[in-house]
Design a protein around this motif. Sequence first.
Motif, PDB file in Angstrom:
ATOM      1  N   TYR A 144      -3.904  -7.576  13.157  1.00 15.25           N
ATOM      2  CA  TYR A 144      -3.242  -7.929  11.901  1.00 15.25           C
ATOM      3  C   TYR A 144      -3.682  -6.949  10.822  1.00 15.25           C
ATOM      4  CZ  TYR A 144      -0.672 -11.167   8.935  1.00 15.25           C
ATOM      5  OH  TYR A 144       0.273 -11.738   8.121  1.00 15.25           O
ATOM      6  N   ALA A 145      -2.716  -6.416  10.070  1.00 21.05           N
ATOM      7  CA  ALA A 145      -3.017  -5.424   9.043  1.00 21.05           C
ATOM      8  C   ALA A 145      -3.764  -6.047   7.873  1.00 21.05           C
ATOM      9  CB  ALA A 145      -1.726  -4.777   8.547  1.00 21.05           C
ATOM     10  N   ASP A 146      -4.702  -5.295   7.313  1.00 17.91           N
ATOM     11  CA  ASP A 146      -5.477  -5.761   6.156  1.00 17.91           C
ATOM     12  C   ASP A 146      -4.994  -5.033   4.906  1.00 17.91           C
ATOM     13  OD1 ASP A 146      -7.277  -6.760   4.377  1.00 17.91           O
ATOM     14  OD2 ASP A 146      -9.066  -6.173   5.471  1.00 17.91           O
ATOM     15  N   HIS A 147      -3.885  -5.532   4.354  1.00 13.05           N
ATOM     16  CA  HIS A 147      -3.326  -4.990   3.115  1.00 13.05           C
ATOM     17  C   HIS A 147      -2.836  -6.142   2.253  1.00 13.05           C
ATOM     18  CE1 HIS A 147      -3.632  -0.796   4.199  1.00 13.05           C
ATOM     19  NE2 HIS A 147      -3.070  -1.054   5.366  1.00 13.05           N
ATOM     20  N   TYR A 148      -2.606  -5.840   0.967  1.00  9.87           N
ATOM     21  CA  TYR A 148      -2.170  -6.857   0.015  1.00  9.87           C
ATOM     22  C   TYR A 148      -0.742  -6.655  -0.481  1.00  9.87           C
ATOM     23  CZ  TYR A 148      -7.205  -7.660  -0.133  1.00  9.87           C
ATOM     24  OH  TYR A 148      -8.512  -7.896   0.202  1.00  9.87           O
ATOM     25  N   MET A 149      -0.154  -5.539  -0.129  1.00  5.37           N
ATOM     26  CA  MET A 149       1.209  -5.245  -0.549  1.00  5.37           C
ATOM     27  C   MET A 149       1.767  -4.168   0.368  1.00  5.37           C
ATOM     28  SD  MET A 149       0.393  -3.093  -4.038  1.00  5.37           S
ATOM     29  CE  MET A 149      -0.590  -4.453  -4.684  1.00  5.37           C
ATOM     30  N   SER A 154       3.626   2.946  -6.974  1.00  9.62           N
ATOM     31  CA  SER A 154       4.689   1.982  -7.233  1.00  9.62           C
ATOM     32  C   SER A 154       4.536   0.734  -6.370  1.00  9.62           C
ATOM     33  CB  SER A 154       6.054   2.617  -6.979  1.00  9.62           C
ATOM     34  OG  SER A 154       6.205   2.975  -5.617  1.00  9.62           O
ATOM     35  N   PHE A 155       5.131  -0.352  -6.841  1.00  9.37           N
ATOM     36  CA  PHE A 155       5.049  -1.646  -6.158  1.00  9.37           C
ATOM     37  C   PHE A 155       6.428  -2.050  -5.671  1.00  9.37           C
ATOM     38  CE2 PHE A 155       5.606  -6.315  -6.700  1.00  9.37           C
ATOM     39  CZ  PHE A 155       4.813  -6.720  -5.627  1.00  9.37           C
ATOM     40  N   ASN A 187      -1.178   2.226  -3.745  1.00 13.30           N
ATOM     41  CA  ASN A 187      -0.684   1.238  -4.710  1.00 13.30           C
ATOM     42  C   ASN A 187      -1.564   0.005  -4.801  1.00 13.30           C
ATOM     43  OD1 ASN A 187       0.097   0.211  -2.212  1.00 13.30           O
ATOM     44  ND2 ASN A 187       2.236  -0.156  -2.781  1.00 13.30           N
ATOM     45  N   GLU A 188      -2.173  -0.440  -3.691  1.00 16.43           N
ATOM     46  CA  GLU A 188      -3.002  -1.641  -3.803  1.00 16.43           C
ATOM     47  C   GLU A 188      -4.311  -1.345  -4.534  1.00 16.43           C
ATOM     48  OE1 GLU A 188      -3.552  -3.241   0.079  1.00 16.43           O
ATOM     49  OE2 GLU A 188      -4.570  -1.479   0.879  1.00 16.43           O
ATOM     50  N   HIS A 189      -4.861  -0.154  -4.369  1.00 20.39           N
ATOM     51  CA  HIS A 189      -6.058   0.195  -5.139  1.00 20.39           C
ATOM     52  C   HIS A 189      -5.722   0.272  -6.631  1.00 20.39           C
ATOM     53  CE1 HIS A 189      -7.517   1.349  -1.137  1.00 20.39           C
ATOM     54  NE2 HIS A 189      -8.732   1.316  -1.642  1.00 20.39           N
ATOM     55  N   GLN A 190      -4.590   0.880  -6.949  1.00 22.67           N
ATOM     56  CA  GLN A 190      -4.167   0.994  -8.345  1.00 22.67           C
ATOM     57  C   GLN A 190      -3.904  -0.374  -8.960  1.00 22.67           C
ATOM     58  OE1 GLN A 190      -3.936   3.343 -10.540  1.00 22.67           O
ATOM     59  NE2 GLN A 190      -2.772   2.242 -12.118  1.00 22.67           N
ATOM     60  N   ALA A 191      -3.181  -1.230  -8.255  1.00 16.47           N
ATOM     61  CA  ALA A 191      -2.788  -2.528  -8.806  1.00 16.47           C
ATOM     62  C   ALA A 191      -3.985  -3.425  -9.081  1.00 16.47           C
ATOM     63  CB  ALA A 191      -1.823  -3.225  -7.841  1.00 16.47           C
TER      64      ALA A 191
END
Length: 300
Positions: free
Chosen positions: A33-38, A45-46, A111-115
Amino acid sequence: MKFSIWPSPARPAQEVLDLARMGDTDGWYCFWYADHYMENTGDESFKPGPVHECWTILPAIAAVTERIRLGPLVSPTSVHHPALLANRAATLDQLSNGRFVLGLGAGWQINEHQAYGIELEAPGKRVSRFEESIQIVESLLVNDRTDFHGEFYDFTDAPCDPKPVQSPLPITVGTGSPRMLKIAARHATDWNTWGAPPLAADCHAAFVAACESVDVNVDSKHTSVQAMFFLDGDVDKIAASPMADRSIVGSNDQIIDALGQYAAIGFDEVIVPDFTLGATAEARMDAYARFREYIIPNVS
């Protein structure tokens, strides 16, 4: 060669649990399972859409299965503190009765680090942080207490109790850069990469060289690879796409041939993402059933 499942984190939770039960019953090796938030956009960009959180999903997978292995592919040390990684891994290995694999990487998604305001350090510094983190995790999972004093982390008489069921608990590193390959050769039990057979062969050769450079027998490492699978897809169309070197497309026989190439290269495990297996849950489940019934048994 072993075969594993990897659903998109955008899938509804019930589909993920149904797929896990299927994988457990049908003899698949591991549930990644991938470990990402977006969703990744390649920049800051989001793009709106659901992405379920990995370390919440994994305990649910452990609870509804009995045999299949499970783990994150992979958890970024740019985001997760090593104490959290080690303690979560040990607890999940207890919960799953010794079926957990800890996947680690240095982190990369912009993008997840930036957000979330998490610094995405320069590559060299990020790899140095990873090198400290994997050593700390390795120690916490094995030793009664851990002392580590580095550039990024200070650990003093630090516990991780209970210990995992497995000793050692498998740690897989997903990477392709020369320095990261050497770190994986020294500290990981497993190594993972992306690519259709031609690209994967080059990556595997680089990992073999990294192991030799640090006097480690590559045969002691479990190696895994994943690609995008397009069942009965348009070969010419996929060949012209930016993801061509990470894609396998065609009939059952063509896919069987590609999987056989992975075996000849020396890979121990092929991971099948569901990202390109269909637009509905039913289609994706049918695709995995096709793999299990008509493709995997014919791979030599």
